[in-house]
Design an enzyme around this catalytic site. Structure first.
Site, PDB file in Angstrom:
ATOM      1  N   GLU A 106      -4.136  -0.230  -5.599  1.00 26.74           N
ATOM      2  CA  GLU A 106      -4.280   0.887  -6.536  1.00 26.74           C
ATOM      3  C   GLU A 106      -3.009   1.224  -7.313  1.00 26.74           C
ATOM      4  OE1 GLU A 106      -5.910   4.277  -4.512  1.00 26.74           O
ATOM      5  OE2 GLU A 106      -7.854   3.327  -4.227  1.00 26.74           O
ATOM      6  N   TYR A 119     -14.560   5.364  -5.204  1.00 22.91           N
ATOM      7  CA  TYR A 119     -14.865   6.641  -4.547  1.00 22.91           C
ATOM      8  C   TYR A 119     -15.771   7.516  -5.405  1.00 22.91           C
ATOM      9  CZ  TYR A 119     -11.608   5.348  -0.938  1.00 22.91           C
ATOM     10  OH  TYR A 119     -11.011   4.682   0.106  1.00 22.91           O
ATOM     11  N   HIS A 125       0.882  -1.163   0.000  1.00 22.53           N
ATOM     12  CA  HIS A 125       0.000   0.000   0.000  1.00 22.53           C
ATOM     13  C   HIS A 125       0.925   1.220   0.000  1.00 22.53           C
ATOM     14  CE1 HIS A 125      -4.374   1.244   0.983  1.00 22.53           C
ATOM     15  NE2 HIS A 125      -3.725   2.355   0.674  1.00 22.53           N
ATOM     16  N   ASN A 177     -11.738  -0.570  -5.354  1.00 27.84           N
ATOM     17  CA  ASN A 177     -11.862   0.646  -4.548  1.00 27.84           C
ATOM     18  C   ASN A 177     -12.680   1.632  -5.352  1.00 27.84           C
ATOM     19  OD1 ASN A 177     -10.175  -0.611  -2.771  1.00 27.84           O
ATOM     20  ND2 ASN A 177      -8.482   0.849  -2.964  1.00 27.84           N
TER      21      ASN A 177
HETATM   22  C1  FCB Z   1      -7.434   5.501  -1.622  1.00 27.12           C
HETATM   23  C2  FCB Z   1      -6.276   4.900  -0.848  1.00 27.12           C
HETATM   24  C3  FCB Z   1      -6.468   4.918   0.640  1.00 27.12           C
HETATM   25  C4  FCB Z   1      -7.138   6.192   1.123  1.00 27.12           C
HETATM   26  C5  FCB Z   1      -8.356   6.509   0.316  1.00 27.12           C
HETATM   27  C6  FCB Z   1      -9.090   7.750   0.750  1.00 27.12           C
HETATM   28  O1  FCB Z   1      -7.000   5.922  -2.879  1.00 27.12           O
HETATM   29  O2  FCB Z   1      -6.071   3.564  -1.256  1.00 27.12           O
HETATM   30  O3  FCB Z   1      -5.219   4.683   1.230  1.00 27.12           O
HETATM   31  O4  FCB Z   1      -6.225   7.211   1.159  1.00 27.12           O
HETATM   32  O5  FCB Z   1      -8.011   6.628  -1.040  1.00 27.12           O
END
Ligand code: FCB
Length: 478
Positions: free
Chosen positions: A177, A307, A132, A305
């Site tokens: 990521e 968002y 990470h 992931n």
């Molecule tokens: C992602 C990351 C994680 C965190 C979130 C908000 O891109 O993987 O570590 O910072 O965003």
């Protein structure tokens, strides 16, 4: 479309055995940057470089989870969650990044054994990320992920960890990521190691994927049968109005290939996507025989992931309107925009749960039978204690509620979703934003290290307990 997520008046169930978890990452929570023999990573260097992180914040102490892991395991248990996704710090295990005689830092391995034992005692299943973002600085000094050798060193580190901890870990995530590492870290330079070079970013893309492939092979060689190995991608669905003309469809194909296909296609199909922008594609000279076969070896799951998506429409990149941003280079007459009816989090990120719904269905179609885990989803907000001593993070509850409804609808419509990990268990070091952005369902007072579950923790625990998400309220309190 919004109707679809607001109109239903019933609980939406998740499948039996669905995994409910919370996620964190080593540099964001552990602290103890020089304790127990840990070597420096690129994030130590970057955060200690003036001007790189808001407020000059660093991960030196963070949530001090290196020392407080028992309390953190208790917290997870108290919320009734079945799983915890955390990451291992590479330079805690191999301080110089490289393996070989005498290179392994036993104190680092012992820390993770203690953490894994604490989780096992509480019946919490670990999902362990191996990278990470904390590349050992010693390897960065030799070229980092721009160099093919780092992929080989990564596999070496992973096999050390797999051998030592494999009996305790059912689920491994090789990389978190890779897009963000290549793009933010090497193309636009807002993350460690802070480089701004398209050619380097394209090489990093290939070497990260190769590192994943080699690491997955290394894990399979040293871990017990039945161990699950996957990778986590940040995926950004590209959204258009349903009547989008052909030029926008083309822009969407290029954008999707450059953000998502660049990682999905080599992993799922063993080739880089034809539609991606030429400058993001790794040059053929870097790709050796066998690389794509290693990268596309079958996964046990894909970590997603989510968002926010991007929305595209016709526009003039030279005369942007409010809420618009330039699209990718070469896409004439097209801009990104934030639809006026959608809200933003305090990161400025668009809140669009439909993007998650679309993404899960699309992945289930593109990779039939491949289990998906949402390995991160969550919301940055301005959290504070009310006069009643409670952190009433309504914005986060609303965000989670909407996204969990979208996920449940996707499952109902055929998505192969096996679990959900909220980002994040704790408020933590949010990379270039330092401690200014709080993503936790548990509030951390960084002066005292006191942890206090926020209202969202209660909401999320309730969903996990019921294995179902309640209907959205007709109106949200203000
Ligand atoms: C992602 C990351 C994680 C965190 C979130 C908000 O891109 O993987 O570590 O910072 O965003």
């Amino acid at each position: 479309m919004t109707d679809a997520i607001t109109s239903s008046g019933e609980d939406l169930p998740f499948p039996a055995g669905f995994t409910w978890g919370a996620a964190t990452a080593a540099y964001q929570i552990e602290g103890a940057a020089t304790a127990g023999g840990r070597g420096p990573s690129v994030w130590d260097t970057f955060s200690h470089t003036p001007g790189k992180v808001r407020g000059g914040d660093t991960g030196d102490i963070a949530c001090d989870s290196y020392h407080r892991y028992v309390e953190d395991a208790d917290l997870i248990k108290s919320l009734g969650l079945s799983a915890y996704r955390f990451s291992i710090s590479w330079p805690r295990i191999l301080p110089s990044g490289e393996g070989g005689k005498g290179a392994v830092n036993q104190a680092g391995l012992d820390y993770y054994k203690r953490l894994l034992d604490a989780l096992a005692e509480r019946g919490i299943r670990p999902s362990v990320t191996l990278f990470h973002w904390d590349t050992p600085q010693a390897l960065q000094d030799k070229g980092g992920w721009a160099s093919r050798d780092t992929a080989l060193r990564f596999a070496e580190y992973v096999s050390v960890v797999g051998e030592a901890l494999g009996d305790r870990v059912p689920t491994w995530v090789t990389l978190n990521e890779p897009h963000v590492v290549a793009h933010n870290g090497h193309r636009i330079g807002v993350h460690a190691p802070g480089l701004t070079d398209d050619a380097v970013a394209a090489a990093v893309t290939h070497h990260l994927l190769l590192g994943h492939g080699l690491a997955a092979g290394a894990l399979r060689a040293v871990t017990p049968a039945g161990t699950e190995v996957g990778i986590t991608l940040s995926l950004t669905p590209v959204r258009l109005g349903s009547d989008a003309p052909e030029d926008l469809q083309h822009a969407a194909r290029v954008t999707d290939a450059s953000f998502n296909g660049l990682f999905l296609d080599p992993l799922l199909y063993g080739r880089y996507p034809a539609h991606a922008l030429p400058e993001v594609l790794p040059p053929a000279g870097l790709i050796r025989d066998g690389d794509l076969a290693a990268i596309s070896a079958p996964l046990d799951f894909l970590g997603v992931n989510y968002y926010r998506p991007v929305h595209l429409r016709r526009g003039d990149p030279a005369r942007l309107l409010l809420g618009e941003a330039p699209a990718l280079p070469g896409l004439d007459g097209v801009v990104q925009f934030d639809p006026a009816e959608l809200e933003h989090t305090n990161m400025g990120w668009l809140i669009d749960p439909e993007g998650l719904y679309e993404l899960l269905l699309r992945l289930s179609k593109d990779a039939p039978g491949l289990p998906l885990y949402i390995t991160e989803n969550g919301c940055g907000a301005e959290d504070y204690f009310g006069t009643d001593g409670v952190v009433n993070d309504l914005e986060r509850i609303k965000y989670l509620h909407q996204h969990l409804r979208a996920a449940a609808r996707a499952v109902n419509d055929g998505a192969n979703l096996a679990g959900y990990f909220v980002w994040s268990l704790l408020d933590n070091f949010e990379w270039a934003w330092g401690y200014q952005k709080r993503f936790g369902i548990v509030y951390v007072d960084f002066a005292t290290q006191n942890r206090t579950p926020k209202a969202s923790a209660g909401f999320y625990a309730g969903v996990a307990r019921a294995n179902a998400v309640p209907p959205l309220p007709a109106e949200w309190p203000v």
